[in-house]
Design an enzyme around this catalytic site. Structure first.
Site, mmCIF file in Angstrom:
data_model
loop_
_atom_site.group_PDB
_atom_site.id
_atom_site.type_symbol
_atom_site.label_atom_id
_atom_site.label_comp_id
_atom_site.label_asym_id
_atom_site.label_seq_id
_atom_site.Cartn_x
_atom_site.Cartn_y
_atom_site.Cartn_z
ATOM 1 N N TYR A 52 0.845 -1.195 0.000
ATOM 2 C CA TYR A 52 0.000 0.000 0.000
ATOM 3 C C TYR A 52 0.878 1.243 0.000
ATOM 4 C CZ TYR A 52 -2.759 3.800 2.073
ATOM 5 O OH TYR A 52 -3.338 5.026 2.339
ATOM 6 N N SER A 53 0.620 2.154 -0.931
ATOM 7 C CA SER A 53 1.342 3.423 -1.017
ATOM 8 C C SER A 53 2.853 3.145 -1.127
ATOM 9 C CB SER A 53 0.998 4.290 0.193
ATOM 10 O OG SER A 53 1.466 5.616 0.027
#
Length: 462
Positions: free
Chosen positions: A96-97
């Site tokens: 994520y990210s």
């Protein structure tokens, strides 16, 4: 040590799924992902590891350091599972990210060490990961104001995300090395049976669509100006990756008095916000810069200890030859708001060759949409006119090429050559889509993210 669920050997699963959080993050940010995964696949079907060693300000320490920590955590987990009689034969990695970039680095290290000869890589997925960095596509002196100064607010991770670093002895930014076609990182990525990404098309203040969707263009500057196609069953949230957009018939312009009234209302609605920003920005910016300076000093100290082997990891195992809390949340918000104030710029018409000297401008993740600048389309009058007027056939939509760097265009080519299933995500109900896409916290406004996770689980191969 992050927890990996364990079960009796008689019902022991052979698949390990690793979840990696993002900048300023912690394992709690991935709670909805891990809980949803566990609800679909019980303990006798899947082991789940939520990486813990890059928590909070430790994410300032760079993609390389973070990747080494995650690789070490995965290896230790595999050893512990083996001691308990659980033989892992399959591996999935979800980032994520910033965690998506850390994950890409970590799998390169594991590939180089021969892990993929024993374990089959199955699923690699990123959510809102800035694969091309977070540099705002700008031309001229604007590029040197924010993209240079902004990079220095997040220690080594900031310099890498803005691609102004020089990675080891390569003389190139780490993200360029990470996407080099001959690197262990791209070779590792290519080993995965399934590769996918989910990219917000609007309201992602941290990582805009072009970088999370690995695209030369951003066709969602004015989403109301195009007709959006959704995946069946996921209407209004997940776009069809094969052909997400169609041309939309232009609507008649309202009479001048109506436009004037509408514009006046908008101005009055924005007055309180403008007044607030005039007072808040000087104070908030000062707090943000002071906090960033403190965290950068601490980060340098941690990196030094990591390199000296005083952080609990024998980094000699990973330093291989390369082939080609509340205050923290305020700092995060401040960075996102500053980053979000800059509008993207585009290459001038006729300069398509600047985009990539060796690859076509065509953007495969947007079906047949072409990213070359439109002739006589109103492009010269600014981004607000990009999507205006003239009805077109669905297969001839064209959008201007963003003012990316040569390194970024090369990254796009290399990652597209490996191949990703790209899912644009349109979150309407919340203006912080970067957090909503994975339901980073449990709140009603993030409900659309639950649909994104549901779709991801439907694609996840066990």
């Amino acid at each position: 040590m992050a927890t990996a669920t364990s079960t009796p050997a008689s019902t022991s699963p052979d698949h390990l799924c690793v979840l990696v959080h993002g900048l300023w993050g912690n394992p709690q940010h991935l709670k909805f992902l891990s809980t949803s995964l566990r609800e679909r696949y019980p303990e006798d079907k899947l082991h789940i590891l939520v990486a813990t060693r890059n928590t909070g300000s430790f994410t300032y320490d760079g993609i390389e350091t973070g990747g080494e920590r995650v690789a070490n955590e995965i290896e230790e987990t595999l050893e512990e599972l083996a001691k308990n009689g659980h033989e892992i034969r399959k591996l999935s990695v979800i980032g994520y990210s910033l965690g998506g970039l850390i994950a890409r680095y970590a799998i390169g290290l594991l590939f180089h060490k021969g892990l993929f000869r024993k374990i089959q890589p199955i699923n690699f997925t990123t959510f809102a990961t800035p694969h091309l960095g977070v540099r705002t596509p700008l031309l001229g002196f604007h590029n040197h104001i924010w993209n240079i100064l902004g990079a220095r607010t997040l220690s080594l991770s900031g310099r890498q995300l803005f691609t102004i670093d020089s990675f080891r002895d390569t003389g190139r930014p780490l993200l360029a090395v990470l996407a080099d076609p001959d690197s262990i990182f791209i070779r590792a990525l290519a080993q995965f049976k399934n590769r996918s990404l989910y990219a917000n098309v609007v309201n992602d203040r941290t990582a805009p669509y072009y970088t999370t969707g690995i695209s030369r263009i951003d066709p969602f500057v004015k989403p109301d100006a195009v007709k959006i196609n959704y995946v069946e069953g996921y209407d209004s949230v997940i776009l069809d990756p094969e052909k997400p957009l169609l041309a939309k018939q232009p609507e008649a312009m309202p009479a001048f008095p109506q436009r004037l009234t509408k514009n006046t209302k908008i101005i009055f609605r924005r007055l309180p916000l403008v007044a607030f920003l005039v007072v808040f920005i000087p104070i908030g910016t000062s707090i943000f810069l002071v906090s960033s300076a403190v965290q950068s000093v601490r980060s340098r100290q941690r990196i030094r200890m990591h390199k000296e082997g005083k952080a609990g990891i024998d980094i000699g195992r990973y330093r291989i030859p390369l082939m080609l809390n509340d205050v923290r949340r305020e700092v995060e918000d401040m960075f996102e708001n500053m980053n979000n104030t800059h509008e993207q710029e585009y290459l001038p018409a006729g300069s398509e060759d600047l985009a990539s000297p060796t690859s076509p401008i065509h953007s495969p993740n947007l079906g047949r949409m072409n990213s070359s600048p439109r002739v006589n389309s109103g492009f010269d009058s600014g981004p607000e006119s990009i999507f205006e007027a003239k009805s077109q056939e669905a297969d001839s939509l064209e959008f201007p090429t963003l003012a990316l760097t040569p390194d970024q265009f090369a990254m796009i080519q290399a990652l597209d050559d490996v191949g990703f299933k790209k899912y644009p995500v349109y979150i309407h109900k919340h203006n912080h889509s970067h957090a909503a896409i994975i339901v980073r916290i449990d709140k009603p406004g993030f409900d659309e993210g639950r649909l994104v996770v549901k779709h991801w689980l439907s694609e996840f191969e066990i």
